[in-house]
Design a protein around this motif. Structure first.
Motif, PDB file in Angstrom:
ATOM      1  N   TRP A  71      -9.919  -2.203  -5.089  1.00  0.00           N
ATOM      2  CA  TRP A  71      -9.342  -0.883  -4.872  1.00  0.00           C
ATOM      3  C   TRP A  71      -9.573  -0.434  -3.432  1.00  0.00           C
ATOM      4  CZ3 TRP A  71      -7.189   1.885  -9.095  1.00  0.00           C
ATOM      5  CH2 TRP A  71      -7.415   1.324 -10.360  1.00  0.00           C
ATOM      6  N   CYS A  72      -8.496  -0.112  -2.739  1.00  0.00           N
ATOM      7  CA  CYS A  72      -8.601   0.389  -1.370  1.00  0.00           C
ATOM      8  C   CYS A  72      -7.329   1.158  -1.037  1.00  0.00           C
ATOM      9  CB  CYS A  72      -8.795  -0.763  -0.389  1.00  0.00           C
ATOM     10  SG  CYS A  72      -8.964  -0.268   1.338  1.00  0.00           S
ATOM     11  N   ASN A  73      -7.467   2.436  -0.721  1.00  0.00           N
ATOM     12  CA  ASN A  73      -6.295   3.213  -0.343  1.00  0.00           C
ATOM     13  C   ASN A  73      -5.717   2.689   0.967  1.00  0.00           C
ATOM     14  OD1 ASN A  73      -6.260   5.019  -2.527  1.00  0.00           O
ATOM     15  ND2 ASN A  73      -7.809   6.315  -1.576  1.00  0.00           N
ATOM     16  N   PRO A  74      -4.393   2.596   1.096  1.00  0.00           N
ATOM     17  CA  PRO A  74      -3.798   2.055   2.312  1.00  0.00           C
ATOM     18  C   PRO A  74      -3.972   2.987   3.505  1.00  0.00           C
ATOM     19  CG  PRO A  74      -2.101   2.901   0.845  1.00  0.00           C
ATOM     20  CD  PRO A  74      -3.388   2.961   0.088  1.00  0.00           C
ATOM     21  N   LEU A  87      -7.454  -7.164   4.437  1.00  0.00           N
ATOM     22  CA  LEU A  87      -6.153  -7.199   3.764  1.00  0.00           C
ATOM     23  C   LEU A  87      -5.657  -8.631   3.593  1.00  0.00           C
ATOM     24  CD1 LEU A  87      -4.300  -4.180   5.430  1.00  0.00           C
ATOM     25  CD2 LEU A  87      -5.549  -4.241   3.265  1.00  0.00           C
ATOM     26  N   TYR A 101      -4.896  -6.296  -6.597  1.00  0.00           N
ATOM     27  CA  TYR A 101      -5.034  -5.265  -5.571  1.00  0.00           C
ATOM     28  C   TYR A 101      -4.511  -3.936  -6.106  1.00  0.00           C
ATOM     29  CZ  TYR A 101      -4.111  -2.486  -1.393  1.00  0.00           C
ATOM     30  OH  TYR A 101      -4.069  -1.462  -0.479  1.00  0.00           O
ATOM     31  N   ARG A 102      -5.342  -2.889  -5.992  1.00  0.00           N
ATOM     32  CA  ARG A 102      -4.972  -1.562  -6.487  1.00  0.00           C
ATOM     33  C   ARG A 102      -5.042  -0.568  -5.323  1.00  0.00           C
ATOM     34  NH1 ARG A 102      -6.192  -2.247 -12.093  1.00  0.00           N
ATOM     35  NH2 ARG A 102      -5.035  -0.333 -12.458  1.00  0.00           N
ATOM     36  N   SER A 103      -3.913   0.019  -4.968  1.00  0.00           N
ATOM     37  CA  SER A 103      -3.834   0.914  -3.803  1.00  0.00           C
ATOM     38  C   SER A 103      -3.778   2.379  -4.209  1.00  0.00           C
ATOM     39  CB  SER A 103      -2.594   0.571  -2.960  1.00  0.00           C
ATOM     40  OG  SER A 103      -1.412   0.721  -3.737  1.00  0.00           O
ATOM     41  N   SER A 104      -4.428   2.710  -5.309  1.00  0.00           N
ATOM     42  CA  SER A 104      -4.317   4.078  -5.844  1.00  0.00           C
ATOM     43  C   SER A 104      -5.676   4.635  -6.234  1.00  0.00           C
ATOM     44  CB  SER A 104      -3.393   4.094  -7.066  1.00  0.00           C
ATOM     45  OG  SER A 104      -3.829   3.148  -8.030  1.00  0.00           O
TER      46      SER A 104
END
Length: 326
Positions: A71-74, A87, A101-104
């Motif tokens: 998990w990592c916010n873009p 990345l 990969y979770r971008s939220s």
């Protein structure tokens, strides 16, 4: 964990684990191996600053480490080699279907982070801020720096709030949480910015407001002895105003408390199972702090206030954690 200047928390139930932030260095890898943390359900990065993500690419590149979700916010404006390498490793593991990969990492993430008796709530960023993301001053809504996007997490163990991980949240990000009426109470607070300035104005008032909302019994400052002079005196004063009975503990010995290099290399209160980065060179104070859900349903932590206080009284020149003058 005592990782020097940086943040890292390992959340575990049985053999299943989550990692929140991971800077460079060996302590986290050693801790995972020594404690048989074979299944990492979630690797969560609060925001893409070096002292929170520096070790993540190496962990993702390790073929022997199982990580179910990353998990990592873009961030469209973060272009450091550390972030881009991270990345790249995340993309490789996603292509291989080994890590999702979770971008939220925002308030819309609810039960997705829970496992066994562990619950992890995302208190910030909210949907509005997450929709914009990190932004420059040219954005119509104004600048959104990396710290304002820090994911603030509350960890509950066996149904009870245990630890609030505040990352590097700034004053405006904190205001956003308060304005939504979010419950932030937790017995343990990992204070934002390693006890440094929130860069929003009055650091004493910021520290007081944070502790008024969290109501902690233990306030941890995750810091490196040789990086900055944290925690700031005004931050300590604000903590004391809001939580006068709270146990204050720095992972490593602040130079504001002890300027001499002659400090003990070992102490009885350090955890034997969970390593402390500064222990071998005599830089650790509380060291790595272990928080547990007890059999009677309470939350305990180690080192205890009495054992840590005994150490600082005997070894530290000016133990500001014990006596803070506003």
């Amino acid at each position: 964990m005592d990782v020097g200047h940086g943040n890292c928390a390992i959340v575990r139930d049985g053999l299943r684990s989550a990692i929140v932030d991971i800077p460079r260095g060996k302590p986290v890898v050693s801790a995972l191996a020594n404690n048989k943390c074979h299944q990492i359900e979630h690797l969560l990065l609060s925001h893409p600053d070096e002292d929170h993500i520096g070790g993540a690419a190496r962990l993702l590149a390790d073929p022997d480490v199982s990580i179910a979700n990353f998990w990592c916010n873009p961030s469209a404006i973060q272009d450091t080699d550390t972030y881009l390498d991270l990345l790249e490793q995340a993309a490789l593991r996603e292509d291989e279907r080994r890590t999702r990969y979770r971008s939220s990492l925002n308030v819309g993430t609810r039960e997705d982070l829970n496992f066994d008796r562990v619950a992890i709530e995302v208190l910030h960023p909210d949907v509005r801020l997450a929709g914009v993301g990190q932004a420059s001053r040219k954005h119509k809504l104004g600048e959104v720096p990396s710290n304002r996007m820090s994911a603030v997490l509350r960890v509950s163990l066996a149904g009870k709030p245990a630890v609030l991980l505040a990352a590097d949240i700034d004053d405006r990000g904190f205001d956003s949480i308060v304005s939504r009426g979010v419950d932030m109470e937790a017995p343990v607070l990992v204070f934002p910015h390693h006890g440094g300035s929130a860069k929003g104005g009055d650091d004493r008032a910021f520290a007081r407001r944070v502790c008024e909302q969290v109501k902690p019994r233990l306030v941890i400052f995750s810091l490196g002895r040789n990086k900055y002079r944290n925690p700031l005196p005004e931050v300590l004063a604000g903590v004391r105003e809001a939580a006068p009975a709270a146990h204050i503990a720095c992972t490593q010995i602040s130079r504001n408390c002890h300027s001499r290099d002659s400090i003990p290399a070992n102490a009885a209160h350090f955890s034997s199972k969970w390593p402390s980065a500064g222990m071998g060179k005599g830089a650790s104070c509380a060291g790595t702090v272990v928080v547990r859900a007890t059999d009677n349903g309470d939350i305990s932590y180690d080192p205890s206030q009495s054992r840590h206080s005994q150490f600082v009284i005997q070894n530290i020149d000016v133990p500001r954690c014990l006596s803070v003058t506003p």
